[in-house]
Enzyme design. Structure first.
Site, PDB file in Angstrom:
ATOM      1  N   SER A 174      35.280  36.447  34.259  1.00 40.30           N
ATOM      2  CA  SER A 174      33.823  36.490  34.233  1.00 40.30           C
ATOM      3  C   SER A 174      33.306  37.427  35.330  1.00 40.30           C
ATOM      4  CB  SER A 174      33.251  35.072  34.371  1.00 40.30           C
ATOM      5  OG  SER A 174      31.865  35.042  34.076  1.00 40.30           O
ATOM      6  N   GLU A 212      34.764  40.769  26.799  1.00 44.48           N
ATOM      7  CA  GLU A 212      34.367  39.430  26.346  1.00 44.48           C
ATOM      8  C   GLU A 212      33.092  39.056  27.069  1.00 44.48           C
ATOM      9  OE1 GLU A 212      34.517  36.208  28.135  1.00 44.48           O
ATOM     10  OE2 GLU A 212      34.752  37.314  29.996  1.00 44.48           O
ATOM     11  N   HIS A 225      36.034  33.184  28.117  1.00 46.05           N
ATOM     12  CA  HIS A 225      35.437  31.978  28.694  1.00 46.05           C
ATOM     13  C   HIS A 225      35.826  30.692  27.966  1.00 46.05           C
ATOM     14  CE1 HIS A 225      32.897  34.788  30.891  1.00 46.05           C
ATOM     15  NE2 HIS A 225      32.338  33.790  31.542  1.00 46.05           N
TER      16      HIS A 225
END
Length: 339
Positions: free
Chosen positions: A112, A235, A303
């Site tokens: 992230s 992502e 995630h």
């Protein structure tokens, strides 16, 4: 390219909070994660900002950078793992002790918002970094999902590997949202699938991470140059389709899709399609507008749970005919048995 040594059982994993203060707002999950890692045979060293909070972040920019630098300079710490992501890890980049890390390479792992640090460290030192679990967010999950995530991390960072190493698709996955303070058992999950859109083999360097975070380092010395034939991992999480369209259009305008050989498109956690019925892949396909580009859709380095660990900067092979994703060249120092 700089390869870190493998992580051996009994060694120390240091953890730090480069952005959000998860050790404060998720104390039960934090404790569960620490117990889990210790049960796997590893020691833990807490970063200096553990238990600290400055509202949306764990501390000031320089305090967060110093927390990381203390772990970088500690010879007993062989792996440094983020506790969670957030929004502001890119602010640390000018203050990291890159020279110390180059002198004593170690495994740096997270996902992230940590994308900024993983790519910045790779750009400045050549050190392979790892898009993988974060202590609280990933390893505070319940079995069996946490076991699959840790096994995938261990397979890439601790075990003697015979090349090529082919990723195994998890049978199940989940992006179900449950309040961490109320969660008492494993989340419900769905049957998994990866979609391979392409033909033949694509061989290249894996680079990328969280799409939204890339916006905070693009065009800076901390973003590695995209090279011809790269495999781009992207992502995202909790975003709406309009935001994703903007980010993917940015990549097209920057010429990224003209340069890379393939895209590894990770699952988007709780994607908000705004009633369109479209997926993130549908958005990418529209942006490409007929431009040929090989894509793997739904890859599990993202995630969602469980999470596969990807060494950024390593060489990989996507075989679209065999429908496999493999690591093809060494990414750890002295740990590969070869072909």
């Amino acid at each position: 390219m700089l390869l870190p040594p493998s992580l051996k059982k009994g060694e120390t994993i240091g953890f730090f909070s480069p952005s959000s203060p998860a050790t404060v707002f998720a104390p039960q999950r934090f404790e569960r994660a620490m117990d889990y890692v210790k049960a796997q045979g590893f020691d833990l060293k807490a970063g200096a900002l553990t238990g600290q909070s400055d509202h949306y972040r764990s501390g000031s920019i320089k305090a967060r950078a110093e927390e990381l630098n203390q772990l970088i300079r500690d010879p007993n710490v062989r792996c440094i793992m983020s506790t969670i992501g957030g929004m502001n890890s890119n602010a640390l980049l000018p203050y990291i002790d890159y020279a110390a890390l180059a002198d004593d390479p170690k495994i740096i792992v997270g996902y992230s918002d940590l994308t900024a640090l993983l790519l910045g460290i790779y750009a400045k030192t050549g050190l392979i970094t790892f898009y993988g679990p974060a202590l609280v967010a990933s390893l505070g999950e319940f079995p069996p999902l946490v076991d699959e995530t840790f096994d995938a991390f261990r397979a890439v960072t601790t075990e003697h590997v015979t090349l090529p190493m082919t990723y195994k698709m998890p049978a199940q996955w989940t992006d179900v949202m449950i309040d961490w303070g109320e969660q008492t058992d494993a989340k419900p999950s769905y049957e998994n699938a990866w979609q391979f859109m392409g033909k033949g083999q694509v061989n290249g360097r894996i680079i990328g991470g969280n799409l939204n975070t890339l916006n905070g380092i693009w065009g800076t010395p901390y973003m590695p140059a995209i090279e011809t034939g790269d495999i781009l991992l992207i992502e995202d999480s909790l975003l709406d389709i309009a935001t994703v369209e903007r980010s993917l259009a940015h990549l097209k305008l920057a010429g990224v899709f003209d340069t890379v050989g393939a895209v590894l498109l990770g699952k988007h956690e709780l994607f908000d399609d705004k009633g369109t019925g479209r997926s993130t892949y549908d958005v990418l396909e529209e942006i490409l507008d007929g431009q040929p580009l090989a894509v793997v859709d739904g890859f599990d380095s993202c995630h969602t749970h469980p999470m596969l660990t990807i060494p950024l900067g390593a060489q990989a092979c996507i075989d679209f005919d065999a429908q496999t994703v493999s690591l093809s060249q060494p990414w750890l120092a002295g740990e590969h048995a070869g072909q």
